[in-house]
Write an enzyme that holds these catalytic residues in place. Structure first.
Site, PDB file in Angstrom:
ATOM      1  N   ARG A   1       6.659  -9.151  15.963  1.00 41.77           N
ATOM      2  CA  ARG A   1       7.254  -7.869  15.583  1.00 41.77           C
ATOM      3  C   ARG A   1       6.304  -6.765  15.995  1.00 41.77           C
ATOM      4  O   ARG A   1       5.080  -6.936  15.924  1.00 41.77           O
ATOM      5  CB  ARG A   1       7.481  -7.851  14.068  1.00 41.77           C
TER       6      ARG A   1
ATOM      7  N   HIS B   1       0.843  -1.211   0.000  1.00 44.73           N
ATOM      8  CA  HIS B   1       0.000   0.000   0.000  1.00 44.73           C
ATOM      9  C   HIS B   1       0.866   1.244   0.000  1.00 44.73           C
ATOM     10  O   HIS B   1       2.046   1.188   0.343  1.00 44.73           O
ATOM     11  CB  HIS B   1      -0.885   0.034   1.252  1.00 44.73           C
TER      12      HIS B   1
ATOM     13  N   HIS C   1       4.722   0.066  -0.073  1.00 50.12           N
ATOM     14  CA  HIS C   1       5.475  -0.680   0.943  1.00 50.12           C
ATOM     15  C   HIS C   1       4.569  -1.709   1.606  1.00 50.12           C
ATOM     16  O   HIS C   1       3.350  -1.675   1.408  1.00 50.12           O
ATOM     17  CB  HIS C   1       6.115   0.281   1.961  1.00 50.12           C
TER      18      HIS C   1
ATOM     19  N   ASP D   1       0.645   4.974   1.925  1.00 54.65           N
ATOM     20  CA  ASP D   1      -0.135   5.571   3.016  1.00 54.65           C
ATOM     21  C   ASP D   1      -0.963   6.733   2.470  1.00 54.65           C
ATOM     22  O   ASP D   1      -0.426   7.641   1.843  1.00 54.65           O
ATOM     23  CB  ASP D   1       0.800   6.090   4.125  1.00 54.65           C
TER      24      ASP D   1
HETATM   25  C1  LIG Z   1      -5.870   6.341   6.937  1.00 59.58           C
HETATM   26  C2  LIG Z   1      -5.366   5.157   7.184  1.00 59.58           C
HETATM   27  C3  LIG Z   1      -5.883   3.875   6.591  1.00 59.58           C
HETATM   28  C4  LIG Z   1      -4.844   2.853   7.028  1.00 59.58           C
HETATM   29  C5  LIG Z   1      -4.415   3.410   8.360  1.00 59.58           C
HETATM   30  C6  LIG Z   1      -4.188   4.878   8.043  1.00 59.58           C
HETATM   31  C7  LIG Z   1      -2.927   5.015   7.194  1.00 59.58           C
HETATM   32  C8  LIG Z   1      -2.533   3.741   6.414  1.00 59.58           C
HETATM   33  C9  LIG Z   1      -3.709   2.829   5.981  1.00 59.58           C
HETATM   34  C10 LIG Z   1      -3.336   1.323   5.805  1.00 59.58           C
HETATM   35  C11 LIG Z   1      -2.274   0.918   6.823  1.00 59.58           C
HETATM   36  C12 LIG Z   1      -2.781   0.967   4.441  1.00 59.58           C
HETATM   37  C13 LIG Z   1      -2.721  -0.589   4.273  1.00 59.58           C
HETATM   38  C14 LIG Z   1      -4.079  -1.222   4.412  1.00 59.58           C
HETATM   39  C15 LIG Z   1      -4.734  -0.892   5.760  1.00 59.58           C
HETATM   40  C16 LIG Z   1      -6.136  -1.438   5.743  1.00 59.58           C
HETATM   41  C17 LIG Z   1      -3.989  -1.686   6.859  1.00 59.58           C
HETATM   42  O1  LIG Z   1      -3.451  -2.799   6.562  1.00 59.58           O
HETATM   43  O2  LIG Z   1      -3.948  -1.295   8.021  1.00 59.58           O
HETATM   44  C18 LIG Z   1      -4.722   0.657   5.932  1.00 59.58           C
HETATM   45  C19 LIG Z   1      -5.274   1.372   7.151  1.00 59.58           C
HETATM   46  C20 LIG Z   1      -6.771   1.231   7.324  1.00 59.58           C
HETATM   47  O3  LIG Z   1      -7.549   1.426   6.370  1.00 59.58           O
HETATM   48  O4  LIG Z   1      -7.149   0.970   8.454  1.00 59.58           O
HETATM   49  O1  LIG Z   2       4.914  -2.201  10.403  1.00 59.00           O
HETATM   50  C1  LIG Z   2       5.510  -1.670   9.498  1.00 59.00           C
HETATM   51  O2  LIG Z   2       6.739  -1.748   9.385  1.00 59.00           O
HETATM   52  C2  LIG Z   2       4.795  -0.882   8.421  1.00 59.00           C
HETATM   53  C3  LIG Z   2       3.351  -0.620   8.712  1.00 59.00           C
HETATM   54  C4  LIG Z   2       2.713   0.285   7.712  1.00 59.00           C
HETATM   55  O3  LIG Z   2       3.197   0.456   6.617  1.00 59.00           O
HETATM   56  C5  LIG Z   2       1.482   1.012   8.078  1.00 59.00           C
HETATM   57  O4  LIG Z   2       0.929   0.760   9.187  1.00 59.00           O
HETATM   58  O5  LIG Z   2       1.049   1.862   7.265  1.00 59.00           O
HETATM   59 FE   LIG Z   3       2.223   2.174   5.587  1.00 57.79          FE
END
Ligand SMILES: C=C1C[C@]23C[C@H]1CC[C@H]2[C@]1(C)CCC[C@@](C)(C(=O)O)[C@H]1[C@@H]3C(=O)O
Ligand SMILES: O=C(O)CCC(=O)C(=O)O
Ligand SMILES: [Fe+2]
EC number: 1.14.11.-
Length: 378
Positions: free
Chosen positions: A311, A245, A301, A247
């Site tokens: 972790r 994704h 990333h 951010d």
């Molecule tokens: C605004 C946000 C949505 C998420 C949390 C924050 C910033 C990063 C986003 C996220 C981490 C991107 C990857 C997918 C996600 C669903 C996750 O794995 O946490 C995303 C977050 C979210 O929508 O909760």
């Molecule tokens: O845990 C990590 O190293 C990355 C997590 C991440 O990319 C996120 O929470 O947006």
């Molecule tokens: Fe991220």
């Protein structure tokens, strides 16, 4: 069997753009790490498609160190930052001035939170459509490509009102016994907000904009703090801790523990960022990419998991005040002439990622199309 069935209702999923938030066909699972990490076969919902499965033996990303204590941080740093941010948007900051004991306390309390029985953590259960609270994986929210993690997220507002939103959140949702947690994470978020404003000055200089411009833009902010816990997994080659994704937020300041896991997609391959307890990993998010009219990149990333160790990471997502209009400064627009993204507010973008679209590599483009096609008023 570690997987329990529940009747939790799925997240709101109306008004779909290109990519649909997945509909729950069956009862969602509960991700209970204390049982799940012992399983040799993981549920299908956690298995990622072959093209997204983690790669092993990858190179390390060449990522610059920005020394914030150095006299020449305002001379040399903007050039180094500009180089990193026009390519991939990742750099490390060291000598950042955030107290080591505050960082250690934040890690220690995170460990004790995630060590609690599931029922205790669920007192802070994240509600459908909301970005904050406890989420054991995203079992009630997505039905495939579930991430191998549990998270606790809360809002931080820097609004000069002296409000202590984080402290109040902990006491209100988890009870008075969590007062100490609230104090530590309130202080941690304040430290992150100040650090991000220093970084904003450097980003302004790197873009040839007045150094106060972005600092002023984010002085008041409606940010999100997230604690990530990735339990060990018996089949780490099948799943991901956090999927690929970019951010959606503006700037992310991440502190990882000593366990490897963060990977960035640069030059057509996944590359790792080795943990360094003295450094914060900083990356540009989609909202800052839009503010720079696409000059600074928000880069793909993900986080992988492993068989041996849990972790932990802590992410502070700097976001603008909810209703502030996001548009590049005139200094940039005069030079570039064309706009890459429409005007929007963080409140619109947050709603998009929580209700309509699962954040991935295309979030900003899909959001821009959604804003344009829906003629969204700001
Ligand atoms: C605004 C946000 C949505 C998420 C949390 C924050 C910033 C990063 C986003 C996220 C981490 C991107 C990857 C997918 C996600 C669903 C996750 O794995 O946490 C995303 C977050 C979210 O929508 O909760
Ligand atoms: O845990 C990590 O190293 C990355 C997590 C991440 O990319 C996120 O929470 O947006
Ligand atoms: Fe991220």
């Amino acid at each position: 069997m570690a997987i329990l069935c529940t009747t939790t209702s799925p997240a709101e999923k109306e008004h779909e753009p290109k990519q649909d938030l997945e509909k729950d066909q069956t009862s969602p699972l509960i991700f209970n790490p204390s049982l799940l990490n012992l399983q040799s076969q993981i549920p299908n919902q956690f298995i990622w498609p072959d093209e997204e499965k983690p790669s092993i033996d990858i190179p390390e990303l060449n990522v610059p160190f920005i020394d914030l204590s150095s006299q020449d941080s305002t001379l040399e740093a903007p050039r180094v930052i500009a180089e990193a941010c026009t390519k991939h948007g990742f750099f490390l900051v060291v000598n950042h001035g955030v107290s080591e004991s505050l960082i250690a306390d934040a890690h220690r309390l995170m460990e004790s939170f995630f060590d609690m029985p599931l029922a205790g953590k669920q007192k802070a259960q994240r509600k459908p459509g909301e970005s904050c609270g406890y989420a054991s994986s995203f079992t009630g929210r997505f039905s495939t490509k579930l991430p191998w993690k549990e998270t606790l997220s809360f809002q931080f507002s820097n609004d000069n009102s002296g409000s202590r939103t984080v402290q109040d959140y902990f006491s209100d949702t988890l009870g008075q016994e969590f007062e100490q947690f609230g104090k530590v994470y309130q202080d941690y978020c304040e430290a992150m907000s100040s650090l991000s404003l220093k970084i904003m000055e450097l980003l302004g200089l790197s873009l040839g904009v007045n150094r106060d411009y972005f600092r002023g833009f984010f002085e008041e902010n409606d940010s999100i703090m997230r604690l990530n816990h990735y339990p060990p997994c018996q089949t780490p080659d099948l799943t991901l801790g956090t999927g690929p994704h970019c951010d959606p937020s503006s700037l992310t300041i991440l502190h990882q523990d000593h366990v490897n896991g963060l990977q960035v997609f640069v030059d057509n391959q996944w590359q790792s960022i080795r943990p360094n307890p003295k450094a914060f990993v900083v990356n540009i998010g989609d909202t800052f990419m839009a503010l720079s009219n696409g000059i600074f990149k928000s880069c793909l990333h993900r986080a992988v998991v492993n068989r041996e160790s849990a972790r932990k990471s802590m992410a502070f997502f700097l976001c603008p005040k909810k209703d502030k209009v996001v548009k590049p400064p005139s200094d940039i627009l005069e030079k570039m002439k064309t706009r890459k993204y429409p005007d929007f507010t963080w409140s619109m973008f947050l709603e998009f990622t929580q209700k309509h679209y699962r954040a991935d590599v295309n979030t900003l483009d899909s959001f821009s199309n959604w804003v344009i096609t829906n003629n969204n008023p700001i």
